[in-house]
Design a protein around this motif. Structure first.
Motif, PDB file in Angstrom:
ATOM      1  N   GLY A  39       0.798  -1.216   0.000  1.00  0.00           N
ATOM      2  CA  GLY A  39       0.000   0.000   0.000  1.00  0.00           C
ATOM      3  C   GLY A  39       0.828   1.262   0.000  1.00  0.00           C
ATOM      4  N   LEU A  40       1.744   1.409   0.957  1.00  0.00           N
ATOM      5  CA  LEU A  40       2.546   2.620   1.056  1.00  0.00           C
ATOM      6  C   LEU A  40       3.565   2.715  -0.074  1.00  0.00           C
ATOM      7  CD1 LEU A  40       3.096   2.837   4.918  1.00  0.00           C
ATOM      8  CD2 LEU A  40       1.603   4.242   3.484  1.00  0.00           C
ATOM      9  N   THR A  41       4.013   1.568  -0.578  1.00  0.00           N
ATOM     10  CA  THR A  41       4.905   1.582  -1.738  1.00  0.00           C
ATOM     11  C   THR A  41       4.194   2.196  -2.936  1.00  0.00           C
ATOM     12  OG1 THR A  41       5.933  -0.442  -0.943  1.00  0.00           O
ATOM     13  CG2 THR A  41       6.346   0.145  -3.219  1.00  0.00           C
ATOM     14  N   THR A  42       2.947   1.807  -3.139  1.00  0.00           N
ATOM     15  CA  THR A  42       2.157   2.356  -4.237  1.00  0.00           C
ATOM     16  C   THR A  42       1.899   3.841  -4.017  1.00  0.00           C
ATOM     17  OG1 THR A  42       1.094   0.213  -4.538  1.00  0.00           O
ATOM     18  CG2 THR A  42       0.020   2.102  -5.536  1.00  0.00           C
ATOM     19  N   CYS A  43       1.611   4.227  -2.775  1.00  0.00           N
ATOM     20  CA  CYS A  43       1.401   5.644  -2.466  1.00  0.00           C
ATOM     21  C   CYS A  43       2.622   6.473  -2.865  1.00  0.00           C
ATOM     22  CB  CYS A  43       1.125   5.822  -0.973  1.00  0.00           C
ATOM     23  SG  CYS A  43      -0.487   5.219  -0.435  1.00  0.00           S
ATOM     24  N   LYS A  44       3.805   6.001  -2.482  1.00  0.00           N
ATOM     25  CA  LYS A  44       5.031   6.741  -2.797  1.00  0.00           C
ATOM     26  C   LYS A  44       5.243   6.845  -4.308  1.00  0.00           C
ATOM     27  CE  LYS A  44       9.974   7.013  -1.713  1.00  0.00           C
ATOM     28  NZ  LYS A  44      10.332   7.411  -3.074  1.00  0.00           N
ATOM     29  N   ARG A  45       4.990   5.738  -5.010  1.00  0.00           N
ATOM     30  CA  ARG A  45       5.180   5.751  -6.468  1.00  0.00           C
ATOM     31  C   ARG A  45       4.227   6.753  -7.116  1.00  0.00           C
ATOM     32  NH1 ARG A  45       2.842   2.621 -10.409  1.00  0.00           N
ATOM     33  NH2 ARG A  45       2.038   1.130  -8.876  1.00  0.00           N
ATOM     34  N   PHE A  46       2.971   6.782  -6.677  1.00  0.00           N
ATOM     35  CA  PHE A  46       1.996   7.708  -7.247  1.00  0.00           C
ATOM     36  C   PHE A  46       2.412   9.165  -7.003  1.00  0.00           C
ATOM     37  CE2 PHE A  46      -1.983   4.749  -7.195  1.00  0.00           C
ATOM     38  CZ  PHE A  46      -1.404   4.010  -8.206  1.00  0.00           C
ATOM     39  N   ILE A  47       2.838   9.459  -5.766  1.00  0.00           N
ATOM     40  CA  ILE A  47       3.226  10.839  -5.450  1.00  0.00           C
ATOM     41  C   ILE A  47       4.491  11.230  -6.221  1.00  0.00           C
ATOM     42  CG2 ILE A  47       3.973  12.380  -3.608  1.00  0.00           C
ATOM     43  CD1 ILE A  47       0.994  11.697  -3.585  1.00  0.00           C
ATOM     44  N   ASP A  48       5.431  10.306  -6.362  1.00  0.00           N
ATOM     45  CA  ASP A  48       6.637  10.582  -7.161  1.00  0.00           C
ATOM     46  C   ASP A  48       6.266  10.912  -8.598  1.00  0.00           C
ATOM     47  OD1 ASP A  48       8.283  10.190  -4.993  1.00  0.00           O
ATOM     48  OD2 ASP A  48       8.879   8.156  -5.548  1.00  0.00           O
ATOM     49  N   GLU A  49       5.309  10.179  -9.151  1.00  0.00           N
ATOM     50  CA  GLU A  49       4.882  10.408 -10.537  1.00  0.00           C
ATOM     51  C   GLU A  49       4.288  11.799 -10.712  1.00  0.00           C
ATOM     52  OE1 GLU A  49       2.163   7.272 -11.361  1.00  0.00           O
ATOM     53  OE2 GLU A  49       3.709   5.732 -11.591  1.00  0.00           O
ATOM     54  N   MET A  50       3.723  12.354  -9.625  1.00  0.00           N
ATOM     55  CA  MET A  50       3.121  13.686  -9.695  1.00  0.00           C
ATOM     56  C   MET A  50       4.137  14.788  -9.416  1.00  0.00           C
ATOM     57  SD  MET A  50      -0.510  13.039  -7.749  1.00  0.00           S
ATOM     58  CE  MET A  50      -1.059  11.349  -7.561  1.00  0.00           C
ATOM     59  N   GLY A  51       5.409  14.404  -9.243  1.00  0.00           N
ATOM     60  CA  GLY A  51       6.438  15.399  -8.970  1.00  0.00           C
ATOM     61  C   GLY A  51       6.440  15.895  -7.541  1.00  0.00           C
ATOM     62  N   GLY A  52       5.847  15.105  -6.637  1.00  0.00           N
ATOM     63  CA  GLY A  52       5.750  15.518  -5.244  1.00  0.00           C
ATOM     64  C   GLY A  52       6.623  14.685  -4.332  1.00  0.00           C
ATOM     65  N   ASP A  53       6.306  14.749  -3.046  1.00  0.00           N
ATOM     66  CA  ASP A  53       7.074  14.012  -2.050  1.00  0.00           C
ATOM     67  C   ASP A  53       6.121  13.554  -0.951  1.00  0.00           C
ATOM     68  OD1 ASP A  53       9.224  12.875  -0.791  1.00  0.00           O
ATOM     69  OD2 ASP A  53       9.993  14.738   0.063  1.00  0.00           O
ATOM     70  N   ILE A  54       6.444  12.436  -0.313  1.00  0.00           N
ATOM     71  CA  ILE A  54       5.673  11.922   0.807  1.00  0.00           C
ATOM     72  C   ILE A  54       6.638  11.680   1.962  1.00  0.00           C
ATOM     73  CG2 ILE A  54       5.828   9.563  -0.120  1.00  0.00           C
ATOM     74  CD1 ILE A  54       3.112   9.009   1.231  1.00  0.00           C
ATOM     75  N   ARG A  55       6.252  12.126   3.161  1.00  0.00           N
ATOM     76  CA  ARG A  55       7.101  12.017   4.340  1.00  0.00           C
ATOM     77  C   ARG A  55       6.280  11.451   5.496  1.00  0.00           C
ATOM     78  NH1 ARG A  55       9.221  18.285   3.565  1.00  0.00           N
ATOM     79  NH2 ARG A  55      10.196  17.956   1.508  1.00  0.00           N
ATOM     80  N   VAL A  56       6.996  10.916   6.489  1.00  0.00           N
ATOM     81  CA  VAL A  56       6.301  10.331   7.634  1.00  0.00           C
ATOM     82  C   VAL A  56       7.054  10.650   8.910  1.00  0.00           C
ATOM     83  CG1 VAL A  56       7.497   8.124   7.345  1.00  0.00           C
ATOM     84  CG2 VAL A  56       5.342   8.194   8.605  1.00  0.00           C
ATOM     85  N   ALA A  57       6.302  10.925   9.978  1.00  0.00           N
ATOM     86  CA  ALA A  57       6.851  11.091  11.321  1.00  0.00           C
ATOM     87  C   ALA A  57       5.912  10.370  12.272  1.00  0.00           C
ATOM     88  CB  ALA A  57       6.959  12.572  11.694  1.00  0.00           C
ATOM     89  N   SER A  58       6.482   9.712  13.292  1.00  0.00           N
ATOM     90  CA  SER A  58       5.628   8.931  14.190  1.00  0.00           C
ATOM     91  C   SER A  58       6.271   8.806  15.560  1.00  0.00           C
ATOM     92  CB  SER A  58       5.377   7.540  13.601  1.00  0.00           C
ATOM     93  OG  SER A  58       4.476   6.811  14.413  1.00  0.00           O
TER      94      SER A  58
END
Length: 556
Positions: A371-390
């Motif tokens: 799931g999160l792998t796909t999320c990252k790939r989709f956001i990368d394709e849009m020229g964006g970035d995804i980050r996480v803090a926990s």
């Protein structure tokens, strides 16, 4: 139009429709054909005894991979062909017949190697055939299930003589890569077709129901929410096919807030977690793929809900954001939109944070980490970035950053994405519906009848030709024919349309299918179809297309 039902009658009817729709969606998860189409090897099921000794046992079923291996049309597959038609020559046919006999004699299984004849290139492909004889409880032979895969090594011909087949290693690698690519496209098309067929009856009936209950705003809003989800599912199946063909969807100025609100409302429905949406007053538009963005947000929100099994509160916040002149990692300088998804769940251990976006990692016992792998790939394709803090026992925060659309300061799209059903269109005429999906065919007949049309229906190509021929001879041919492309048994939709057009060149035939994309619609128009109505269609789309075609000028 049928008058709006009273509150006492509308609610039970709507609930029944929704329950039926949910049942259809559950069936999609277990649909046998989709499962078989995911198998990398070719799978064919053949009859237990040859009804025609000349062509050998006939194929009863084939998956997408088998069709691609044999160079056949994925729509029609190999059904109806004999095993003798699939091998390169008599020696190979004898080898395969022997393997069938040994599978029966040796407890159910046997394996052999013989050349698969490509129907497209007529070039034999050395292949491995794994034969399983299928019996019932009384040990009666029901059929044979055969797995076919290309053989990279030399193949032994019948009679004991070795016929060495030694293609170059590079050629084998190239052929293997191309085969995997073709199988992926066929798999995607098969999944899209089957899921669209399952969504079809729900979409057309629900879109009609919404228009009948406008006097009951609360009920109409609930139905509208479900309908918006169905439209996203339709967009997703189309995107599956596009992605498999390496044709990226163009990014577009997107109303980020609308996507967030729709997705959060849909993903959070029925949970004990309240999701609060907040945003900057003049939120910019983002350059994004709205369908993929919705999928990412849905994944993150549902992950957050699952991390809070006892309920609670989540936040989804949308903010304007500016990346400085020096850039920010992969982000380019300039205006962006930031989306924060924050839960108050169990959190993620520090040592696991760097592993979250790896396909092999998951913290869920029954998860696969995709799931999160796909999320990252989709956001990368849009020229964006995804980050996480926990922080363990405090919660987790995901941050999405997307480029802003040019000139999008504090603006919203001039024409927001419309998720309301297309209005119904009344008319007159005779419509012939040819579709082997019983539920969809019956619902389409009901909608068209309510809108003033006479409707005739059938579930196969042979009956369609006979019905059209009978009406044509009386001087009253159908005004419109709705033709599904993939019909079970006998002729497929394209063949049936050709027969009808040979009888009546003025026939108005509309292609309906769950696997027709925008890129190939022109192909069907060139074959004599006058229109294309992709599945799943809405009630309004159905009536609008039928009205347009029924009132169009004759071609001759």
């Amino acid at each position: 139009m049928t008058s709006s039902p009273s509150t006492s009658s509308a609610n039970p009817a709507a609930i029944a429709e929704l329950e039926q729709g949910l049942e259809h969606l559950k069936v999609a998860n277990y649909y046998l054909r989709v499962a078989l189409d995911q198998v990398a090897d070719g799978v064919v099921i053949v009859e237990s005894e040859a009804s025609d000794p000349k062509c050998g046992p006939k194929v009863l079923f084939s998956n997408a991979a088998a069709a691609m291996l044999a160079g056949a049309d994925p729509e029609s597959g190999l059904r109806g062909l004999g095993l003798n038609d699939l091998v390169a020559g008599e020696k190979d046919a004898a080898t395969l017949r022997q393997s069938l006999r040994l599978a029966v004699d040796q407890g159910g299984c046997h394996e052999c190697e013989c050349a698969l004849q490509s129907l497209r290139t007529q070039t034999p492909v050395p292949s491995k055939w794994r034969v399983r004889a299928v019996f019932n409880g009384m040990r009666k032979l029901l059929n044979y299930t055969i797995l076919i895969s290309p053989a990279a090594q030399s193949m032994a011909a019948a009679g004991g003589n070795k016929a060495e087949v030694k293609p170059a290693v590079d050629d084998l690698d190239a052929q293997s890569a191309q085969l995997r690519k073709e199988n992926l496209a066929a798999l995607a098309q098969g999944i899209a077709h089957d899921v669209n067929n399952l969504l079809g009856p729900v979409t057309v009936r629900l879109s009609a129901l919404i228009q009948q209950v406008q006097d009951h705003p609360a009920l109409a809003n609930e139905l509208q929410l479900v309908f918006a989800g169905l439209k996203r599912a339709k967009q997703f199946t189309s995107q599956v096919v596009t992605a498999s063909r390496s044709t990226p969807r163009k990014l577009e100025p997107t109303d980020i807030l609308s996507v967030i609100r729709d997705t959060v409302e849909f993903a959070g429905a029925g949970s004990n977690v309240h999701v609060c949406v907040r945003n900057d007053e003049n939120l910019r538009q983002g350059m994004a793929d709205p369908v993929k963005l919705s999928q990412v947000l849905q994944n993150l929100v549902m992950n957050g809900i699952q991390a809070m099994p006892h309920g609670g509160y989540m936040d989804v916040q949308a903010l304007n954001y500016v990346v400085g002149a020096e850039g920010e990692g992969k982000l380019k300088p300039g205006k962006h939109v930031k989306i924060i998804v924050r839960d108050r769940g169990c959190g993620i251990a520090q040592e696991n944070l760097d592993r979250l976006f790896r396909e092999s990692f998951t913290t869920k016992p029954d998860g696969n980490g995709i799931g999160l792998t796909t999320c990252k790939r989709f956001i990368d394709e849009m020229g964006g970035d995804i980050r996480v803090a926990s922080t363990p026992n405090i919660g987790t925060e995901f941050t999405l950053i997307l480029p802003a659309a040019a000139g999008a300061d504090g603006t919203r799209p001039l024409v927001p994405a419309d998720t309301a059903p297309v209005p119904l269109k009344h008319g007159k005429g005779t419509v012939l519906i040819v579709d082997d999906e019983d539920d969809l065919r019956k619902v389409a007949q009901m909608i068209l009848s309510r809108c003033g049309y006479e409707v005739v229906q059938c579930d196969n190509g042979q009956d369609a030709v006979r019905i059209y021929q009978s009406l044509f001879r009386t001087g009253t041919p159908p005004d419109v024919v709705l033709m599904d492309l993939t019909l079970r048994g006998g002729m497929n939709g394209t063949e049936t349309a050709a027969e009808i057009l040979q009888l009546d060149p003025d026939a108005r035939i509309v292609c309906t299918s769950g696997s027709v994309t925008e890129e190939v619609q022109m192909v069907f128009l060139e074959r004599g179809f006058v229109g294309v109505l992709p599945k799943p269609y809405e009630a309004g789309e159905l009536t609008q297309v039928v009205h347009q075609v029924a009132t169009m000028m004759k071609r001759h």
